[in-house]
Design a protein around this motif. Structure first.
Motif, PDB file in Angstrom:
ATOM      1  N   ASP A  43     -14.730  40.653  -8.965  1.00  0.00           N
ATOM      2  CA  ASP A  43     -15.314  39.482  -9.620  1.00  0.00           C
ATOM      3  C   ASP A  43     -16.825  39.460  -9.415  1.00  0.00           C
ATOM      4  O   ASP A  43     -17.311  39.611  -8.297  1.00  0.00           O
ATOM      5  CB  ASP A  43     -14.693  38.205  -9.063  1.00  0.00           C
ATOM      6  CG  ASP A  43     -15.064  36.983  -9.870  1.00  0.00           C
ATOM      7  OD1 ASP A  43     -16.241  36.580  -9.810  1.00  0.00           O
ATOM      8  OD2 ASP A  43     -14.202  36.439 -10.572  1.00  0.00           O
ATOM      9  N   GLN A  44     -17.575  39.271 -10.494  1.00  0.00           N
ATOM     10  CA  GLN A  44     -19.032  39.312 -10.442  1.00  0.00           C
ATOM     11  C   GLN A  44     -19.682  37.943 -10.637  1.00  0.00           C
ATOM     12  O   GLN A  44     -20.891  37.849 -10.851  1.00  0.00           O
ATOM     13  CB  GLN A  44     -19.554  40.275 -11.513  1.00  0.00           C
ATOM     14  CG  GLN A  44     -19.169  41.724 -11.274  1.00  0.00           C
ATOM     15  CD  GLN A  44     -19.736  42.247  -9.974  1.00  0.00           C
ATOM     16  OE1 GLN A  44     -20.937  42.181  -9.741  1.00  0.00           O
ATOM     17  NE2 GLN A  44     -18.867  42.773  -9.111  1.00  0.00           N
ATOM     18  N   THR A  45     -18.872  36.873 -10.578  1.00  0.00           N
ATOM     19  CA  THR A  45     -19.417  35.534 -10.817  1.00  0.00           C
ATOM     20  C   THR A  45     -20.540  35.197  -9.842  1.00  0.00           C
ATOM     21  O   THR A  45     -21.624  34.764 -10.242  1.00  0.00           O
ATOM     22  CB  THR A  45     -18.308  34.475 -10.718  1.00  0.00           C
ATOM     23  OG1 THR A  45     -17.286  34.765 -11.672  1.00  0.00           O
ATOM     24  CG2 THR A  45     -18.860  33.087 -10.982  1.00  0.00           C
ATOM     25  N   LEU A  46     -20.299  35.388  -8.560  1.00  0.00           N
ATOM     26  CA  LEU A  46     -21.320  35.067  -7.559  1.00  0.00           C
ATOM     27  C   LEU A  46     -22.536  35.971  -7.717  1.00  0.00           C
ATOM     28  O   LEU A  46     -23.676  35.505  -7.643  1.00  0.00           O
ATOM     29  CB  LEU A  46     -20.738  35.200  -6.152  1.00  0.00           C
ATOM     30  CG  LEU A  46     -21.722  34.965  -4.994  1.00  0.00           C
ATOM     31  CD1 LEU A  46     -22.325  33.574  -5.078  1.00  0.00           C
ATOM     32  CD2 LEU A  46     -21.020  35.173  -3.654  1.00  0.00           C
ATOM     33  N   ALA A  47     -22.306  37.261  -7.956  1.00  0.00           N
ATOM     34  CA  ALA A  47     -23.418  38.193  -8.121  1.00  0.00           C
ATOM     35  C   ALA A  47     -24.291  37.809  -9.310  1.00  0.00           C
ATOM     36  O   ALA A  47     -25.525  37.869  -9.240  1.00  0.00           O
ATOM     37  CB  ALA A  47     -22.887  39.617  -8.291  1.00  0.00           C
ATOM     38  N   THR A  48     -23.654  37.383 -10.405  1.00  0.00           N
ATOM     39  CA  THR A  48     -24.401  36.985 -11.592  1.00  0.00           C
ATOM     40  C   THR A  48     -25.253  35.748 -11.311  1.00  0.00           C
ATOM     41  O   THR A  48     -26.439  35.700 -11.649  1.00  0.00           O
ATOM     42  CB  THR A  48     -23.446  36.705 -12.757  1.00  0.00           C
ATOM     43  OG1 THR A  48     -22.724  37.899 -13.069  1.00  0.00           O
ATOM     44  CG2 THR A  48     -24.194  36.229 -13.986  1.00  0.00           C
ATOM     45  N   HIS A  49     -24.659  34.735 -10.686  1.00  0.00           N
ATOM     46  CA  HIS A  49     -25.399  33.512 -10.389  1.00  0.00           C
ATOM     47  C   HIS A  49     -26.518  33.776  -9.378  1.00  0.00           C
ATOM     48  O   HIS A  49     -27.603  33.189  -9.478  1.00  0.00           O
ATOM     49  CB  HIS A  49     -24.454  32.430  -9.873  1.00  0.00           C
ATOM     50  CG  HIS A  49     -23.660  31.760 -10.940  1.00  0.00           C
ATOM     51  ND1 HIS A  49     -22.586  32.349 -11.553  1.00  0.00           N
ATOM     52  CD2 HIS A  49     -23.799  30.536 -11.528  1.00  0.00           C
ATOM     53  CE1 HIS A  49     -22.087  31.534 -12.466  1.00  0.00           C
ATOM     54  NE2 HIS A  49     -22.809  30.428 -12.467  1.00  0.00           N
ATOM     55  N   THR A  50     -26.260  34.654  -8.416  1.00  0.00           N
ATOM     56  CA  THR A  50     -27.293  35.003  -7.434  1.00  0.00           C
ATOM     57  C   THR A  50     -28.475  35.678  -8.116  1.00  0.00           C
ATOM     58  O   THR A  50     -29.640  35.367  -7.830  1.00  0.00           O
ATOM     59  CB  THR A  50     -26.710  35.929  -6.355  1.00  0.00           C
ATOM     60  OG1 THR A  50     -25.605  35.282  -5.707  1.00  0.00           O
ATOM     61  CG2 THR A  50     -27.769  36.276  -5.308  1.00  0.00           C
ATOM     62  N   SER A  51     -28.189  36.593  -9.023  1.00  0.00           N
ATOM     63  CA  SER A  51     -29.247  37.292  -9.748  1.00  0.00           C
ATOM     64  C   SER A  51     -30.091  36.314 -10.569  1.00  0.00           C
ATOM     65  O   SER A  51     -31.323  36.412 -10.604  1.00  0.00           O
ATOM     66  CB  SER A  51     -28.634  38.364 -10.656  1.00  0.00           C
ATOM     67  OG  SER A  51     -29.616  39.021 -11.405  1.00  0.00           O
ATOM     68  N   ILE A  52     -29.425  35.366 -11.226  1.00  0.00           N
ATOM     69  CA  ILE A  52     -30.144  34.373 -12.035  1.00  0.00           C
ATOM     70  C   ILE A  52     -31.038  33.506 -11.140  1.00  0.00           C
ATOM     71  O   ILE A  52     -32.208  33.250 -11.448  1.00  0.00           O
ATOM     72  CB  ILE A  52     -29.154  33.493 -12.816  1.00  0.00           C
ATOM     73  CG1 ILE A  52     -28.364  34.338 -13.810  1.00  0.00           C
ATOM     74  CG2 ILE A  52     -29.894  32.371 -13.541  1.00  0.00           C
ATOM     75  CD1 ILE A  52     -27.196  33.600 -14.417  1.00  0.00           C
ATOM     76  N   LEU A  53     -30.476  33.031 -10.014  1.00  0.00           N
ATOM     77  CA  LEU A  53     -31.259  32.199  -9.100  1.00  0.00           C
ATOM     78  C   LEU A  53     -32.465  32.959  -8.559  1.00  0.00           C
ATOM     79  O   LEU A  53     -33.557  32.410  -8.442  1.00  0.00           O
ATOM     80  CB  LEU A  53     -30.378  31.715  -7.941  1.00  0.00           C
ATOM     81  CG  LEU A  53     -29.527  30.475  -8.185  1.00  0.00           C
ATOM     82  CD1 LEU A  53     -28.708  30.143  -6.945  1.00  0.00           C
ATOM     83  CD2 LEU A  53     -30.395  29.282  -8.581  1.00  0.00           C
ATOM     84  N   ARG A  54     -32.257  34.223  -8.225  1.00  0.00           N
ATOM     85  CA  ARG A  54     -33.370  35.029  -7.715  1.00  0.00           C
ATOM     86  C   ARG A  54     -34.514  35.085  -8.736  1.00  0.00           C
ATOM     87  O   ARG A  54     -35.681  34.938  -8.393  1.00  0.00           O
ATOM     88  CB  ARG A  54     -32.882  36.449  -7.410  1.00  0.00           C
ATOM     89  CG  ARG A  54     -32.278  36.608  -6.041  1.00  0.00           C
ATOM     90  CD  ARG A  54     -32.413  38.030  -5.544  1.00  0.00           C
ATOM     91  NE  ARG A  54     -31.876  38.116  -4.206  1.00  0.00           N
ATOM     92  CZ  ARG A  54     -30.657  38.560  -3.918  1.00  0.00           C
ATOM     93  NH1 ARG A  54     -29.867  38.960  -4.887  1.00  0.00           N
ATOM     94  NH2 ARG A  54     -30.243  38.614  -2.670  1.00  0.00           N
TER      95      ARG A  54
END
Length: 234
Positions: free
Chosen positions: A196-207
């Motif tokens: 699952d990449q949900t957290l990775a995607t949101h982390t990338s956006i926040l960064r």
């Protein structure tokens, strides 16, 4: 029983999803086009919508915008698109969650259960937690839970609902490593699933919104194999 509106024009996929959801004690209403989905959204008032993007009459992303204009029903987008900018566009357009094809019935059921726990069926949704009275301050960040607003170096940040919840959760636990498992259970109300990449995607956006990157981290740090940490001193 919750009613799930499945918007999918592929008959074999539609049958498989209908069978899996019915076995899980959901009511199912199928739709094959965006316009049919919009009509059913207003008439049958589903508890959640599973929206495929490859519809015959219009792009599912455009259908999502139309649905959001008439209802706040939770929407899970089913897509084969994996590029970050596509996922960002869908989340900003109002998707509550997404699954990337191919996905299992178990994964979809978990996501449906999660969005139903988070909010109601087609009515304005309330936060699960009562508003806090104190502003959360971490370095140059100022997070106001009452107005759900964020200032970074004095300038407002534009965040989606989930981006705000993730940033707020980390800020309230600044300088502590928060595991991925805890973040999934606390923010998305579901267990961490393999791939699952949900957290990775949101982390990338926040960064990106914090002016950082994975190669040049600042406040938002990834602890490899463990989770995330928001630091008060980049």
């Amino acid at each position: 029983m919750p009613l799930v509106l499945i918007v999918e024009d592929d008959p074999s996929v539609r049958r498989a999803l209908t069978l899996a959801l019915t076995k899980a004690d959901y009511l199912v209403q199928p739709a094959t086009t965006a316009m049919e989905a919009l009509t059913l959204t207003m008439s049958v008032k589903p508890s959640v919508i599973v929206l495929d993007l490859g519809l015959p009459d219009m792009d599912g992303a455009d259908a999502l915008v139309m649905i959001r204009a008439v209802s706040s029903v939770p929407v899970i987008v089913a897509t084969a698109r994996r590029a970050e900018h596509d996922i960002v566009r869908l989340l900003n357009a109002g998707a509550d969650d997404y699954v990337t094809k191919p996905f299992s019935a178990a994964q979809l059921l978990a996501r449906i259960a999660a969005v139903l726990r988070r909010g109601g069926s087609g009515t304005p949704r309330r936060d699960l937690d009562p508003p806090l009275s104190e502003i959360v301050a971490v370095g140059p960040l100022r997070i106001d839970p009452n107005t759900r607003s964020v200032l970074f170096h004095g300038s407002p940040m534009t965040l989606t609902r989930k981006e705000f919840e993730l940033l707020r959760y980390l800020a309230e636990r600044a300088d502590r490593v928060i595991t991925r498992e805890e973040l999934y259970l606390s923010i998305w109300k579901q267990p961490l699933m393999r791939g699952d990449q949900t957290l990775a995607t949101h982390t990338s956006i926040l960064r990106r919104k914090l002016g950082e990157s994975a190669a040049r981290p600042g406040m938002l740090r990834t602890i490899r194999g463990v989770g995330l940490m928001l630091t008060s001193s980049p």
